[in-house]
Design a protein around this motif. Structure first.
Motif, PDB file in Angstrom:
ATOM      1  N   UNK A 132      -1.090  19.440 -14.517  1.00  0.00           N
ATOM      2  CA  UNK A 132      -1.240  17.920 -14.911  1.00  0.00           C
ATOM      3  C   UNK A 132      -1.857  17.460 -13.527  1.00  0.00           C
ATOM      4  N   UNK A 133      -1.624  17.769 -12.373  1.00  0.00           N
ATOM      5  CA  UNK A 133      -2.341  17.157 -11.440  1.00  0.00           C
ATOM      6  C   UNK A 133      -2.422  17.951 -10.399  1.00  0.00           C
ATOM      7  N   UNK A 134      -3.333  18.054  -9.652  1.00  0.00           N
ATOM      8  CA  UNK A 134      -3.509  19.030  -8.382  1.00  0.00           C
ATOM      9  C   UNK A 134      -4.713  18.124  -7.444  1.00  0.00           C
ATOM     10  N   UNK A 135      -3.837  17.230  -6.713  1.00  0.00           N
ATOM     11  CA  UNK A 135      -4.692  16.458  -5.768  1.00  0.00           C
ATOM     12  C   UNK A 135      -4.874  16.678  -4.374  1.00  0.00           C
ATOM     13  N   UNK A 136      -5.972  16.837  -3.793  1.00  0.00           N
ATOM     14  CA  UNK A 136      -6.050  17.086  -2.544  1.00  0.00           C
ATOM     15  C   UNK A 136      -6.754  15.863  -1.858  1.00  0.00           C
ATOM     16  N   UNK A 137      -6.049  15.061  -1.043  1.00  0.00           N
ATOM     17  CA  UNK A 137      -6.629  13.695  -0.322  1.00  0.00           C
ATOM     18  C   UNK A 137      -7.414  13.106  -1.648  1.00  0.00           C
ATOM     19  N   UNK A 138      -6.598  12.824  -2.655  1.00  0.00           N
ATOM     20  CA  UNK A 138      -6.890  12.025  -3.519  1.00  0.00           C
ATOM     21  C   UNK A 138      -7.984  12.400  -4.733  1.00  0.00           C
ATOM     22  N   UNK A 139      -8.652  13.810  -4.419  1.00  0.00           N
ATOM     23  CA  UNK A 139      -9.508  14.023  -5.348  1.00  0.00           C
ATOM     24  C   UNK A 139      -8.900  15.398  -6.280  1.00  0.00           C
ATOM     25  N   UNK A 140      -9.329  15.561  -7.421  1.00  0.00           N
ATOM     26  CA  UNK A 140      -8.452  16.527  -8.149  1.00  0.00           C
ATOM     27  C   UNK A 140      -9.133  18.017  -8.177  1.00  0.00           C
ATOM     28  N   UNK A 141      -8.386  18.753  -7.700  1.00  0.00           N
ATOM     29  CA  UNK A 141      -9.165  20.283  -7.453  1.00  0.00           C
ATOM     30  C   UNK A 141      -9.450  20.949  -8.536  1.00  0.00           C
ATOM     31  N   UNK A 146       0.867  -1.242   0.101  1.00  0.00           N
ATOM     32  CA  UNK A 146       0.207  -0.130  -0.164  1.00  0.00           C
ATOM     33  C   UNK A 146       0.905   1.141   0.007  1.00  0.00           C
ATOM     34  N   UNK A 147       0.636   2.023  -0.991  1.00  0.00           N
ATOM     35  CA  UNK A 147       1.325   3.311  -0.903  1.00  0.00           C
ATOM     36  C   UNK A 147       0.576   4.306  -0.338  1.00  0.00           C
ATOM     37  N   UNK A 148       1.383   5.231   0.426  1.00  0.00           N
ATOM     38  CA  UNK A 148       0.715   6.277   1.181  1.00  0.00           C
ATOM     39  C   UNK A 148       0.286   7.351   0.179  1.00  0.00           C
ATOM     40  N   UNK A 149      -1.074   7.808   0.361  1.00  0.00           N
ATOM     41  CA  UNK A 149      -1.336   8.919  -0.907  1.00  0.00           C
ATOM     42  C   UNK A 149      -0.713  10.210  -0.227  1.00  0.00           C
ATOM     43  N   UNK A 150       0.034  11.349  -0.912  1.00  0.00           N
ATOM     44  CA  UNK A 150       0.290  12.443  -0.327  1.00  0.00           C
ATOM     45  C   UNK A 150      -1.094  13.182  -0.014  1.00  0.00           C
ATOM     46  N   UNK A 151      -1.102  13.916   0.967  1.00  0.00           N
ATOM     47  CA  UNK A 151      -2.401  14.977   1.471  1.00  0.00           C
ATOM     48  C   UNK A 151      -2.514  15.897   0.326  1.00  0.00           C
ATOM     49  N   UNK A 152      -1.427  16.334  -0.292  1.00  0.00           N
ATOM     50  CA  UNK A 152      -1.587  17.258  -1.444  1.00  0.00           C
ATOM     51  C   UNK A 152      -0.458  16.902  -2.479  1.00  0.00           C
ATOM     52  N   UNK A 153      -0.691  16.892  -3.501  1.00  0.00           N
ATOM     53  CA  UNK A 153       0.217  16.805  -4.759  1.00  0.00           C
ATOM     54  C   UNK A 153      -0.040  17.409  -5.891  1.00  0.00           C
ATOM     55  N   UNK A 154       0.837  18.465  -6.094  1.00  0.00           N
ATOM     56  CA  UNK A 154       0.731  19.434  -7.266  1.00  0.00           C
ATOM     57  C   UNK A 154       1.953  19.076  -8.140  1.00  0.00           C
ATOM     58  N   UNK A 155       1.165  19.076  -9.396  1.00  0.00           N
ATOM     59  CA  UNK A 155       2.335  18.547 -10.680  1.00  0.00           C
ATOM     60  C   UNK A 155       2.080  19.524 -11.628  1.00  0.00           C
ATOM     61  N   UNK A 156       2.927  20.115 -12.169  1.00  0.00           N
ATOM     62  CA  UNK A 156       3.342  21.022 -13.214  1.00  0.00           C
ATOM     63  C   UNK A 156       2.254  22.174 -13.351  1.00  0.00           C
ATOM     64  N   UNK A 157       2.266  22.919 -12.101  1.00  0.00           N
ATOM     65  CA  UNK A 157       1.165  24.096 -12.024  1.00  0.00           C
ATOM     66  C   UNK A 157       1.818  25.121 -12.732  1.00  0.00           C
ATOM     67  N   UNK A 158       0.936  25.708 -13.712  1.00  0.00           N
ATOM     68  CA  UNK A 158       1.110  26.878 -14.514  1.00  0.00           C
ATOM     69  C   UNK A 158      -0.060  27.944 -14.153  1.00  0.00           C
ATOM     70  N   UNK A 159       0.482  29.180 -13.892  1.00  0.00           N
ATOM     71  CA  UNK A 159      -0.566  30.133 -13.579  1.00  0.00           C
ATOM     72  C   UNK A 159      -0.200  31.298 -14.734  1.00  0.00           C
ATOM     73  N   UNK A 160      -0.930  31.919 -15.659  1.00  0.00           N
ATOM     74  CA  UNK A 160      -0.818  33.073 -16.469  1.00  0.00           C
ATOM     75  C   UNK A 160      -1.842  33.907 -15.809  1.00  0.00           C
ATOM     76  N   UNK A 161      -1.124  35.389 -16.092  1.00  0.00           N
ATOM     77  CA  UNK A 161      -2.118  36.404 -16.020  1.00  0.00           C
ATOM     78  C   UNK A 161      -2.357  37.179 -17.324  1.00  0.00           C
TER      79      UNK A 161
END
Lengths: 315, 327
Positions: free
Chosen positions: B69-78, B1-16
């Motif tokens: 590409x991913x922004x998961x909080x407790x396994x669900x995609x924000x 069993x792999x422990x899921x991280x509480x929060x996982x952010x992958x390749x976050x881009x923010x443009x204004x």
């Protein structure tokens, strides 16, 4: 509070001084009111002596000031009635006209501004903005004249376009006679108030408290009402305070256009007739009216803003 | 069993979206956070660290466009949540401590009423208990007061109570929570956050521009520069063995490392405009930069216990010494 009362007294003194001298700088004489336009110079001089108008200007000014300080506004040269009696007949009409106009337009503007802000950039928002800007842009003398023409000539009997019906003689007729003048008088306040509220609510999105509200997951309705709207009432109230002053000067035009016997009419008539005591009394009471309206708005503002309220209580 | 991280952010881009085109504020930021862990984000103002927090909360202003590409909080995609779902997560799943406590409550409403908005019809005794837990027993007797009648430290502890304690979120985002407070109050607030982390097992993302504060509270640190996460490492490793030239320069600029009267080494140049550069954003100010640094964006690589975004990271053995030292 004491400082404020002193400031009000100074304003009234300046108003009195201005009217007093401006009236006397105008050519002509109130004596013509009594003896007619084709009276001889000797008759005029005798009437002027009777009225005390032959005395040096500064003496007249001092006498007038002393008299007013005792609460005596004198008598109208034209009607012979006391000025205070004349004012008591006219003041309620202007007061009621302004109040009715405010009570009609301000709630409407608050609803429109709030809805427009909540539905920002939708057709509804655009409609509110267009109507609001139109209401500011339309000159009231033009719209007023147009309505007089429309209801007086083309739609007779729908709404009275001229004159005044006392509340006691005919309550319904009384209200009906207020509709058109109140509509025109406050039209501009609609646009200014709605725009102010709308912009203020939209800008509140950037405030820290709205951001924190969102971060805490508050429902949209709560954020709109208790945070954005409630806080935007402060700048909106300040703007309405300014508008009340504008409406007072507007009432001069509106009352003459719709033939209402209020303060605005009294002011214009008394100045035209060079009825010195009545003109001074009318101007002074309009000034008092204006200062009181400002005071009420400031009290309202303090009631809405705890910070100001504490400062009020502290002094 | 792999422990899921509480929060996982992958390749976050923010443009204004601005009048002068799209400006990147955050570029390719990735990190993970475990329950009970405090992850610090440190960087200059404008480096994008607060924007990362807003993106996680999905509270970016309307002109911002976020992609990940991913922004998961407790396994669900924000990223794919509806407005209603997000509202359900905010406050209850993820709490946010704001930067300016003095202006983060409505100035025209008594505290008691505002607490009711946030806490619902909680009995007075429970409210007092909550206030007690954050050291605000005295405030409990003044709930009819308005925010401006309280100090910044009191308000910040109150906000922490609301954001982190009252509704027991599992993730806490702290956006420079102590910058507007004076030093003694700052320490109290930091202690309170750590205490809540210990008691409730909160995961915390702690944003600050102050390395001193970061050193006191964080388990791991990410260093941001011009929208990039340039280095992420456990706190001890980062301070003892910084690998990215920007991190090294930052640590060299810490006043506490200098004796009285000694001149502090500053980082030459400015970060302005660096977020638009094609290669490594730090290249113009970097003593170690080569031609490729200006052309090619470095990938994140793992060096020792750290993740470093640099073509020439300095490893523990001291290879790739800065040119000035080598010369």
């Amino acid at each position: 509070m004491l400082r404020r009362a002193a400031a009000m007294a100074v304003v009234l003194l300046i108003v009195l001084t201005l009217v007093f001298f401006l009236m006397r700088m105008a050519p002509g004489s109130p004596a013509y009111l009594i003896v007619g336009a084709d009276a001889s110079p000797a008759e005029i001089a005798s009437v002027e002596r009777e009225l005390g108008l032959d005395k040096p200007l500064m003496v007249q000014y001092a006498t007038e000031l002393g008299r007013i300080l005792t609460g005596d506004l004198g008598e109208s040269i034209f009607t012979g009635d006391t000025v205070s009696h004349e004012l008591m007949l006219r003041l309620p009409i202007t007061l009621e006209l302004t109040m009715v106009s405010l009570l009609f337009w301000i709630p409407l503007a608050l609803i429109a501004g709030r809805v427009a802000a909540a539905r920002r950039d939708t057709p509804l928002d655009a409609t509110v903005r267009i109507i609001g800007n139109l209401s500011i842009a339309v000159p009231s003398f033009w719209l007023g004249a147009l309505l007089v023409l429309l209801f007086g000539l083309y739609l007779p009997g729908v709404l009275p376009s001229s004159g005044w019906v006392g509340l006691a003689e005919d309550p319904m007729g009384h209200l009906r006679s207020l509709v058109l003048p109140a509509f025109v008088l406050g039209l501009g306040t609609f646009g200014v108030t709605a725009n102010t509220l709308r912009v203020s609510m939209i800008e509140s999105v950037r405030t820290d408290y709205v951001r924190f509200g969102h971060a805490m997951g508050l429902p949209e309705r709560r954020i709109n009402r208790s945070l954005a709207f409630r806080n935007s009432l402060l700048p909106t109230t300040a703007v309405v305070g300014q508008l009340v002053g504008v409406m007072l000067s507007g009432s001069v035009l509106i009352e003459n256009l719709f033939n209402l016997p209020g303060m605005g009419r009294l002011l214009v008539d008394s100045i035209r007739r060079q009825d010195y005591p009545l003109a001074v009394g009318a101007t002074l009471s309009l000034a008092v009216f204006f200062l009181l309206a400002n005071l009420i708005v400031d009290i309202l503002y303090a009631a809405l803003n705890p910070r100001v309220r504490q400062k009020f209580a502290g002094t | 069993m792999t422990t899921e991280p509480l929060l996982s952010v992958r390749d976050l881009d923010v443009l204004f979206d601005t009048a002068r085109g799209r400006v990147p504020a955050v570029r390719g930021v990735s990190f993970e956070l475990a329950a009970g862990e405090v992850f610090g984000l440190v960087g200059e103002s404008g480096s994008g660290k607060s924007t990362v927090l807003s993106a996680i909360m999905r509270l970016l202003p309307g002109v911002a466009v976020a992609n990940a590409s991913q922004m998961n909080f407790q396994g669900s995609d924000l990223m794919s949540m509806s407005a209603g779902q997000l509202r359900g997560i905010r406050g209850t799943g993820i709490g946010l401590i704001p930067q300016r406590p003095m202006t983060s409550l409505s100035p025209v409403t008594p505290l008691r009423k505002q607490l009711r908005w946030f806490l619902g019809d909680m009995p007075q005794s429970e409210i007092v208990d909550l206030l007690d837990q954050v050291g605000l027993r005295a405030v409990a007797e003044r709930l009819d007061g308005y925010p401006f009648e309280f100090s910044g430290g009191q308000l910040q502890r109150l906000l922490i109570m609301l954001a982190a304690l009252a509704r027991r979120p599992s993730l806490l985002l702290a956006d420079e929570p102590t910058t507007t407070l004076d030093a003694t109050v700052q320490a109290q607030v930091l202690r309170l956050i750590l205490d809540l982390r210990d008691r409730l097992g909160l995961g915390v993302v702690f944003v600050s521009h102050d390395l001193g504060v970061i050193a006191q509270v964080c388990d791991r640190v990410g260093v941001m520069y011009a929208g990039r996460l340039v280095e992420a490492a456990p706190i001890g490793e980062l301070f003892d063995n910084p690998r990215h030239p920007y991190t090294q320069a930052l640590l060299r600029a810490l006043p506490s490392r200098y004796k009285r009267g000694e001149r502090i080494k500053v980082i030459e140049g400015t970060a302005a405009g660096a977020n638009r550069l094609p290669g490594c954003a730090f290249a113009p100010r970097c003593p170690r930069a080569e031609a490729m640094c200006r052309e090619q964006e470095p990938e994140t690589r793992s060096v020792g216990g750290a993740l470093v975004r640099c073509h020439f990271p300095e490893d523990a053995a001291g290879a790739n010494k800065p040119k000035e030292a080598a010369a």
